[in-house]
Design an enzyme around this catalytic site. Sequence first.
Site, PDB file in Angstrom:
ATOM      1  N   ASP A 102      -6.749   6.367  -0.109  1.00  0.00           N
ATOM      2  CA  ASP A 102      -5.856   7.487  -0.395  1.00  0.00           C
ATOM      3  C   ASP A 102      -6.709   8.757  -0.392  1.00  0.00           C
ATOM      4  O   ASP A 102      -7.932   8.699  -0.233  1.00  0.00           O
ATOM      5  CB  ASP A 102      -5.123   7.278  -1.718  1.00  0.00           C
ATOM      6  CG  ASP A 102      -6.052   7.383  -2.905  1.00  0.00           C
ATOM      7  OD1 ASP A 102      -7.267   7.569  -2.708  1.00  0.00           O
ATOM      8  OD2 ASP A 102      -5.578   7.277  -4.040  1.00  0.00           O
ATOM      9  N   ASP A 281       1.332  -0.615  -1.035  1.00  0.00           N
ATOM     10  CA  ASP A 281       0.216  -0.888  -1.946  1.00  0.00           C
ATOM     11  C   ASP A 281       0.731  -0.666  -3.347  1.00  0.00           C
ATOM     12  O   ASP A 281       1.675   0.120  -3.553  1.00  0.00           O
ATOM     13  CB  ASP A 281      -0.952   0.072  -1.706  1.00  0.00           C
ATOM     14  CG  ASP A 281      -0.715   1.421  -2.361  1.00  0.00           C
ATOM     15  OD1 ASP A 281       0.091   2.207  -1.827  1.00  0.00           O
ATOM     16  OD2 ASP A 281      -1.287   1.682  -3.433  1.00  0.00           O
TER      17      ASP A 281
END
Lengths: 386, 386
Positions: A102, A281
């Site tokens: 991320d 996720d």
Amino acid sequence: MNIKLITFASMNFKIIKEDKNSKARLGEITTAHGKIKTPIFMPVGTAGTVKGVHQHELLEDTLAKIILGNTYHLFLRPGLDIIEEAGGLHKFIGWNKPLLTDSGGYQVYSLSENRKIEEHGVKFQSHIDGSYHFFTPEYAIDIQRKIGADIIMAFDECTPYPCEYNYAKKSMHMTHRWLKRCCNRFDSTEEKYGFKQSLFPIVQGSIYKDLRIKSAEKIASFDREGNAIGGLSVGEPHDIMYDMTETVCSILPSEKPRYLMGVGTPANLLENIALGVDMFDCVMPTRNARNGMIFTSEGTINLKNKKWAKDFSALDTNGTSFVDHSYTKAYVRHLFKSNELLGKQIASLHNIRFYIWLMEEAQRQLNVGTFTIWKNKMVKKIVSRL
Amino acid sequence: MNIKLITFASMNFKIIKEDKNSKARLGEITTAHGKIKTPIFMPVGTAGTVKGVHQHELLEDTLAKIILGNTYHLFLRPGLDIIEEAGGLHKFIGWNKPLLTDSGGYQVYSLSENRKIEEHGVKFQSHIDGSYHFFTPEYAIDIQRKIGADIIMAFDECTPYPCEYNYAKKSMHMTHRWLKRCCNRFDSTEEKYGFKQSLFPIVQGSIYKDLRIKSAEKIASFDREGNAIGGLSVGEPHDIMYDMTETVCSILPSEKPRYLMGVGTPANLLENIALGVDMFDCVMPTRNARNGMIFTSEGTINLKNKKWAKDFSALDTNGTSFVDHSYTKAYVRHLFKSNELLGKQIASLHNIRFYIWLMEEAQRQLNVGTFTIWKNKMVKKIVSRL
């Protein structure tokens, strides 16, 4: 069979089959570190480790195909110099399969008290030592170049829930401007470790349909190799989440993978697959595992419950991890009551394997054309409590 | 080859080879759950789990042949009814190899503030919920019958260090009287799970040679299938420990295994093997592992040390666990600095494997007649700090 093949410099996404009764699709992503059948769940390895699980267990027992790292955490510890000197995150942690990072946007947003967001970037304070740092969209890309994941994320602002319309709108526009800066930096820099990286932009817009539509259109116009949906699963009701996903997925190009960030329960995954999502996720399987909660195909189990004290049946008779048949419910309950590390290890392996099995099963059902029937049956079972 | 074979109802001990330059010997214990080459190290699984390690890892990676359980902990949690209903500790924890339980004597002694020792037995308070319990020698046997380990221990008083001569003497005599009661109960009761158990008595006497001699003679006179040495490694200097072990081993019959309880560092193990000890247990490899300290054939490593931050060499280039070659020092240091579970898991596997490898190596050296030379070289290396 309806096969669409789109080749990019760094990544392929191939749609193998589309469901007739939903927007679900069976696909395959190809990265420099291997292929990933979709829909896929990606276990979260925040600090370069999926908590409580060995890398070979991820690979050989849970059958994970791709894991996540968090830029915010890795930036603070061990720090970029160590990761670079190791030759990137793959080598540092000993994981030779696909990785995604991320951008740090979500973590910085979570620091609420200790960060200041402005047009240029975000100033924040480390949760470890209180030191100050400044992330810009450009720097978030530079950092992710150094970490070296196969898929990296644009730097965005993740709005909270609830969120005022005007704030959500202003923030969304800033996220779009930041995306432009991310793309500029990404396209003018090179990968560091000899393989291509892909940059995914992120749709924002809180729970406002008109904003989500605008954001999805804007994000799609950047024409990157995949697209993500952020700012959901932050406290809003599931129906609103599904409504937003449906809206966004109808706009994001179908020939590119769609990644719904930070979602969610097993039922959330199945419902969102039906709406056209390919990648997920979430920390839920591992975090809940460490608290003694496991997901099974028959429903959830709180292992600390007295009910299991003398239940000497296998941890999960339908389970496909070795832990499911090596240990009994009574034993794993004992481990949790005694606060033993092994309890957390067992439950983590179980839950990750369950999430990935659920995705494999979705793939099988998509392949034979029975996804929707199966999904509706499965959702009813997995939301119950045993 | 000098082979002595003594067969007992429940256990065999065979001496395969004796060292010419020390009292060390290569042997083999046969229990209902398998054979154990000696000298052996037994990992401690206090509450029915070796902390941080899966049972299949113990078996297949560390190559452990026998593990310990602690009667005090298992009695309090999960409790005897659950263990009995599971069919004994082997079945409860999923370990089909030899098991040994201590008698609870040492743990009760460790509770110093919360226990009262008298002739009839020991009253103590649970560290979990403060509840009161009373262990007698008879009850300690009954409990260990229910837990069902292959080797069980007599109920003794473990004196502290330092300890007044008169207290040590009085306590030793009580331990001897308790042993008589343990043997009576053991010999008048039967195993619960269809295989024979063996009872080992324990030599006490603190650091007083005359007491140790008396105790060893008394314990030997009970003619059980193996003998243990307790009350050492409780804070006394290593030289005193070795002096006591040497004295006791010269009296305990050589045709039976000798078990030195709760010892110790890798060097302690090697020195005590040279004095005639065959079996060891200690929490040190696992406890130190959880604090980031690993033992290697070149010396000890504090993984939290900054020195390892950019050391991308294998965790232990000489190591024989998979973790030694799957992970780098820099990565495992990062895991410890980030307080990640995986760090504890890796270091625990490494240290247990190292202890067991050291015993396997001692066995090999004994077999070819080079034990003493090897031992002296090895001790010099393993006591250093890297």
